[in-house]
Design an enzyme around this catalytic site. Structure first.
Site, mmCIF file in Angstrom:
data_model
loop_
_atom_site.group_PDB
_atom_site.id
_atom_site.type_symbol
_atom_site.label_atom_id
_atom_site.label_comp_id
_atom_site.label_asym_id
_atom_site.label_seq_id
_atom_site.Cartn_x
_atom_site.Cartn_y
_atom_site.Cartn_z
ATOM 1 N N HIS A 1 56.233 -101.280 32.504
ATOM 2 C CA HIS A 1 57.048 -100.123 32.130
ATOM 3 C C HIS A 1 58.153 -99.903 33.157
ATOM 4 C CE1 HIS A 1 54.321 -98.473 28.967
ATOM 5 N NE2 HIS A 1 53.428 -99.172 29.648
ATOM 6 N N GLU B 1 55.220 -99.371 36.982
ATOM 7 C CA GLU B 1 56.496 -98.699 36.689
ATOM 8 C C GLU B 1 57.559 -99.327 37.584
ATOM 9 O OE1 GLU B 1 57.094 -96.578 34.372
ATOM 10 O OE2 GLU B 1 55.333 -95.352 33.950
ATOM 11 N N HIS C 1 56.078 -99.873 24.999
ATOM 12 C CA HIS C 1 56.954 -99.355 23.935
ATOM 13 C C HIS C 1 57.329 -100.476 22.961
ATOM 14 C CE1 HIS C 1 57.007 -95.687 26.281
ATOM 15 N NE2 HIS C 1 57.210 -96.456 27.334
ATOM 16 N N GLU D 1 63.887 -98.629 27.726
ATOM 17 C CA GLU D 1 62.770 -99.172 28.505
ATOM 18 C C GLU D 1 62.118 -100.371 27.835
ATOM 19 O OE1 GLU D 1 58.428 -97.643 30.230
ATOM 20 O OE2 GLU D 1 59.791 -96.237 29.251
#
Length: 760
Positions: A655, A720, A587, A602
């Site tokens: 992430h 993640e 992102h 995030e």
């Protein structure tokens, strides 16, 4: 990666917008037009809580024609095909645009002050296609020309992709509601084409287009009757054309139809490819349970015309994490149905079943913990274990025995005494495996050259673990009851030799473990999931490590590992190669990613952890390329292009996760099996470090189609780290301690992989 953010929705009521946006403006706010301060160039006031601007000032500002009719007290303004009329003592603005007439109510309307016309700024300026943003914390009002125009929104790929076509991509955010039934796409400084028509809303979805004037953005709200499994990390794409750009949102396939065809086949049809289904037959109730992963229930059709096979079908969304669609078929009159082979003449979006045919089994054999036999057609088994005496019973429904099938097959094996077959009833052959003790098993079907091959694999056990030493080696001998599928791996920090064995029961606690010797510090075991495969992991933690080699013996039932006690014993020790690793912080910029309940975005921990990873890898002599080293937006295509054009050896994307349930947490690592043959191994090395040492729930190593690990050309992994939707894990992700720990563990995994594989 499906990721969800908690979004608080505010209902913007059209008639109240002027009050909400400009009530504070009476205190002479600072006003900007296209980022230029024009406060001293205009006259304004507030009437009935509505911000008004002098009509001549607005006309000069926008360079539009205006005409004042004193006798009628009527003001006309016009530019580029848009005509606006206001009349004193009327609260309405009349707008004529492309032969369409609208009348919008305001709070104050046109007001005469010292014979000068003042008009509502918000509604008038919006009529001419401008956008407003009011920043309450600084009492600043911004007037913008739109940066982009939304020309069309439509479904593509049979409803699996939503395309938003615009002049050019403008900063955007994709958010999802708590219940998963609403997706919100916010696009900054955007307007909708005056000829825009809704090509999205149908009997399952409803689209709302909301202008948010005090934030100068356009909000597209897509509401569904059913939850929309959507992955922010992997589901947003951008495409550039000659005349416009497209923002595409990809969704999981939906169930489209369950039906009986003219050939009496039972067909399950989806809007996209149907993955491998898990099919279970419940003979006692004459039902079939079909679980299909990564498929959404959708607004499907049901057509069960009179047929000889199925009485009724029930469809449910069995699970959303992971996504599983369940179809329960009630069969007629003890019928059997068989899956139709998905050959080239059938679509991958259709799963078909037909009425079962009686099969003949042949070539029953046993070897190394596996029963094998063949059939000319698919068989639907009914399997169960009995304890007194221990045995596995397999009812082969709708079958008969071939001429070469004996009543009894004597076996000399640590697992099995014998295998018996008999006719159970007119439609069923019963196969019984007499066991020494109860153990688990797996059933596997494979079609090859038109013949169905069946394997019943009994779970192995560890029978002994022995250790011996000489001057140069400490030798380990790990014996099992059967011939296992296994992999020996080396991990560092701390040094460990690991044996991952499939289809094996963890019975280490029942064995007499050997003396640890000069190199071994600890021996332990656990169950572990790799790529949805359950393995038993046997770990030898070492005080020192120099090198090792692996040998098999006794038909593979004994795994021999020789641990070097000196540097010069084996000649294949490799120094750490120097490699180029791309570290991708997810992102960034106007794309925050998932947003925690306390507001952590995030993109922020992703960047901090990526920067730390780069620092640590460079300290180890590795070359590092960051896709971004600051808070900026990069498309998925740009990230992949950076990695591929750099000729990088490895790629890791950082992430954090999110879901509707605030109690869900943990760490996941993803790879894509279509990427390279080494991606699973690379992701496994990283996940082993994180799952054991980060202190979060281990949610497993998983295969998925995230864009950045699907299209990169080197071994790639996507991590993640925790769930922002979990308040405790959001708090952890804010801390330097957790970020540094995660970065160190990821680096350990990367270096382990490079040591063993040279960075391939």
């Amino acid at each position: 990666m499906s990721l969800r953010c908690r979004v608080i929705f505010t209902a913007f009521i059209l008639l109240l917008l002027p009050i909400l946006a400009f009530e504070s403006a009476a205190a002479q706010n600072t006003i900007y037009f296209n980022n230029e301060d024009i406060t001293d160039q205009i006259s304004s006031t507030v009437v009935e809580g509505e911000f008004l601007i002098k009509a001549t000032d607005l006309a000069d500002l926008l360079d539009i024609d205006y005409n004042w009719h004193p006798s009628l007290k009527l003001l006309e303004m016009e530019t580029d095909g848009v005509e606006v009329k206001l009349m004193a003592n009327s609260r309405f603005i009349q707008i004529r645009n492309n032969n369409r007439n609208d009348a919008i109510r305001t709070e104050a309307g046109l007001v005469l002050i010292d014979n000068q016309a003042y008009i509502p700024l918000a509604k008038t300026i919006e009529a001419f296609g401008y956008l407003l943003e009011f920043q309450r914390d600084s009492d600043e009002l911004y007037i913008f020309q739109p940066d982009t125009t939304i020309n069309n929104i439509e479904w593509k790929e049979d409803g699996n992709q939503l395309n938003i076509e615009m002049d050019e991509i403008s900063p955007y955010r994709v958010l999802q509601s708590d219940d998963g039934r609403e997706i919100i796409i916010e696009i900054d400084k955007a307007e909708v084409n005056r000829e825009f028509s809704d090509n999205v809303s149908n009997n399952n979805f409803y689209l709302r287009v909301v202008n948010v004037p005090d934030r100068a953005l356009l909000r597209l709200v897509l509401r569904s009757r059913n939850p929309i499994p959507f992955q922010i990390d992997g589901g947003v794409y951008e495409y550039s054309g000659e005349d416009s750009d497209t923002l595409a949102l990809s969704f999981l396939p939906q169930l489209k139809r369950v039906s009986i065809g003219d050939d009496n086949f039972f067909n399950i049809e989806a809007t996209g490819d149907i993955p491998q289904a898990d099919i279970n037959y419940l003979s006692d109730s004459n039902r079939v349970i079909i679980d299909i992963p990564s498929l959404v229930i959708g607004n499907y059709e049901k057509d069960l015309r009179d047929n000889p096979l199925i009485k009724d079908v029930n469809v449910t969304q069995h699970s959303l994490d992971p996504v599983i669609l369940r179809i329960e078929a009630q069969l007629k009159d003890n019928q059997i149905m068989q899956a139709v082979d998905n050959s080239e003449d059938r679509q991958s979006s259709i799963l078909s079943f037909r009425k079962g045919e009686q099969s003949e089994i042949s070539n029953l054999e046993y070897a190394a913990g596996k029963i094998t036999f063949q059939s000319q057609s698919s068989i639907n088994p009914d399997n169960f274990l009995l304890s007194e005496p221990p045995r596995l019973v397999v009812n082969l429904l709708n079958t008969k025995r071939g001429a070469n099938i004996a009543d009894k097959l004597e076996v000399d094996d640590p697992l099995i005494n014998s295998i018996r077959t008999a006719r159970f009833d007119n439609d069923t052959v019963r196969l019984v495996a007499d066991l020494h003790e109860l153990t688990g098993y797996n059933w596997h079907e494979e079609k090859k050259n038109g013949v169905y091959n069946y394997t019943i694999s009994f779970q192995n056990k560890f029978s002994s673990i022995q250790s011996s030493e000489d001057e140069d080696f400490q030798n380990l001998a790990v014996a099992l009851t059967g011939n296992p599928d296994y992999e020996v791996k080396k991990f560092t920090h701390p040094h460990r030799i690991v044996i991952d064995v499939e289809n094996t029961i963890d019975n280490i606690s029942e064995l007499d473990l050997p003396e640890k010797g000069s190199l071994i510090k600890d021996i332990r075991s656990s169950n572990y999931v790799i790529e949805d495969r359950e393995v038993t992991r046997l770990v030898f933690e070492l005080d020192e490590y120099y090198n090792h080699r692996v040998n098999e013996s006794d038909q593979g039932r004994v795994i021999n590992i020789a641990l070097s006690k000196h540097d010069d014993v084996l000649d294949d020790i490799k120094e750490m190669p120097e490699r180029l690793i791309v570290v991708d912080a997810g992102h960034g910029g106007f794309d925050p990613g998932a947003i925690g309940r306390a507001g952590l975005e995030e993109k922020e921990p992703a960047l901090a952890i990526s920067l730390k990873i780069a620092e640590l890898l460079e300290a180890e002599g590795q070359n590092v390329l960051l896709t971004r080293d600051k808070d900026e937006f990069l498309s998925l295509q740009q990230r992949v292009r950076i990695a591929n054009q750099s000729g990088a050896d490895l790629f890791v994307s950082i992430h954090s996760n999110s879901t509707n349930n605030p109690e869900v947490g943990g760490v996941e690592t993803y790879f894509n099996h279509n990427n390279t043959e080494y991606s699973r191994r690379f992701a496994e090395k990283i996940h082993d470090k994180l799952s054991r040492n980060l202190g979060l729930v281990d949610r497993g190593l998983k295969n998925d189609n995230f864009y950045v690990i699907r299209y990169t050309e080197m071994p790639s992994a996507l991590v993640e780290l925790g769930f922002l939707s979990n308040p405790e894990e959001e708090a952890l992700l804010k801390t330097d301690e957790f970020r540094n720990k995660a970065a160190n563990l990821i680096v350990d995994g990367v270096l382990d992989y490079i040591r063993e594989n040279g960075g391939r």
